[in-house]
Design a protein around this motif. Structure first.
Motif, short mmCIF file in Angstrom:
data_model
loop_
_atom_site.label_atom_id
_atom_site.label_comp_id
_atom_site.label_asym_id
_atom_site.label_seq_id
_atom_site.Cartn_x
_atom_site.Cartn_y
_atom_site.Cartn_z
N LYS A 239 0.81 -1.22 0.00
CA LYS A 239 0.00 0.00 0.00
C LYS A 239 0.85 1.28 0.00
O LYS A 239 0.37 2.34 -0.43
CB LYS A 239 -0.96 0.00 1.19
N THR A 240 2.11 1.20 0.45
CA THR A 240 2.97 2.39 0.43
C THR A 240 3.91 2.41 -0.77
O THR A 240 4.70 3.34 -0.92
CB THR A 240 3.82 2.46 1.73
N TYR A 241 3.82 1.39 -1.64
CA TYR A 241 4.71 1.31 -2.80
C TYR A 241 4.21 2.25 -3.90
O TYR A 241 3.00 2.51 -4.01
CB TYR A 241 4.77 -0.11 -3.34
N GLU A 245 -1.46 3.18 -5.28
CA GLU A 245 -2.68 3.93 -4.96
C GLU A 245 -3.63 3.93 -6.14
O GLU A 245 -4.85 4.19 -6.00
CB GLU A 245 -2.33 5.37 -4.54
#
Length: 247
Positions: A239-241, A245
């Motif tokens: 989810k933070t890569y 998003e």
């Protein structure tokens, strides 16, 4: 009480022992627990496609794999604590008590270290265990020490040969024993372990049918967003890569 006819323990005792083991099993997993150590959604995708499984089936398999790590210790409990039912001087001491042996009988001077599988111990652990047994037979000239393996390479009761600091050691009263032979020693019946294995599925069915909480509760797949399933799955890890998003 249903009759299991083991002969060496009562029907009630074996039923309660199996039930106690079942209730110690890890029997639930949710999405948060599933992703505690961050799962690999790429491997799950490969597994699903290559093995012809639905993602629900693949996720269930991964859940069982995670749960299984916890439950191996519960099976150790099942094997070890069954000998508390034997009577006749057999004990399962508290961890660390009585020299750290798993099962013992002071009256018979028998002291046991139990392992689930023949390849459980590395060389260092084998040496440490053997030296503990050497110390015991030096302190008690009637003692017999046994390494009892639930899953041995074969049915056996023989001297345990160990290499310690490059030297070969063996002793007539330090033995390597398969579980069937140990059951024979404890219960006086060479088929005792076979009889237990034969009736165990039936006992488990009876325990689980009596107590619905004994069944696995797995909500992992249900908690994933089915409107965009792969996005829900991949964002568990990424989810933070960059770019995810807009998955």
């Amino acid at each position: 009480m249903k009759r299991y006819n083991l002969g060496f323990v009562s029907d009630e005792e074996i039923y309660n022992h199996v039930k106690s083991t079942v209730l110690q099993y890890r029997r639930s997993i949710n999405l948060k627990e599933f992703n505690k150590n961050i799962i690999d959604p790429i491997k799950l995708t490969f597994d699903s496609k290559i093995y012809g499984q639905t993602m629900a089936q693949t996720i269930e398999s991964e859940c069982i794999r995670q749960i299984d790590k916890t439950n191996n210790n519960r099976i150790g409990y099942f094997h070890q604590y069954l000998f508390k039912l034997a009577g006749n001087g057999w004990e399962v001491p508290a961890n660390g008590d009585k020299g750290g042996f798993d099962v013992l009988n002071d009256e018979l001077h028998i002291y046991v270290e139990m392992k689930n599988k023949h390849n459980t111990m590395n060389s260092a652990a084998s040496q440490k265990t053997y030296m503990k047994m050497q110390d015991k037979i030096l302190m008690d000239d009637k003692a017999t020490c046994m390494l009892v393996e639930v899953i041995a390479k074969k049915s056996q009761k023989r001297k345990w040969n160990v290499t310690v600091d490059g030297r070969q050691f063996s002793h007539d009263r330090i033995l390597r024993v398969s579980l069937d032979k140990f059951y024979e020693i404890v219960f006086g019946n060479k088929n005792a372990f076979f009889k237990l294995c034969k009736v165990l599925p039936e006992i488990l069915d009876d325990v689980i049918s009596e107590d619905e909480s004994a069944k696995l509760k797995n909500t992992v797949y249900e908690e994933l967003d089915k409107t965009d399933f792969y996005k829900s799955l991949y964002l568990l890890a990424f989810k933070t890569y960059e770019g995810f998003e807009d998955f």
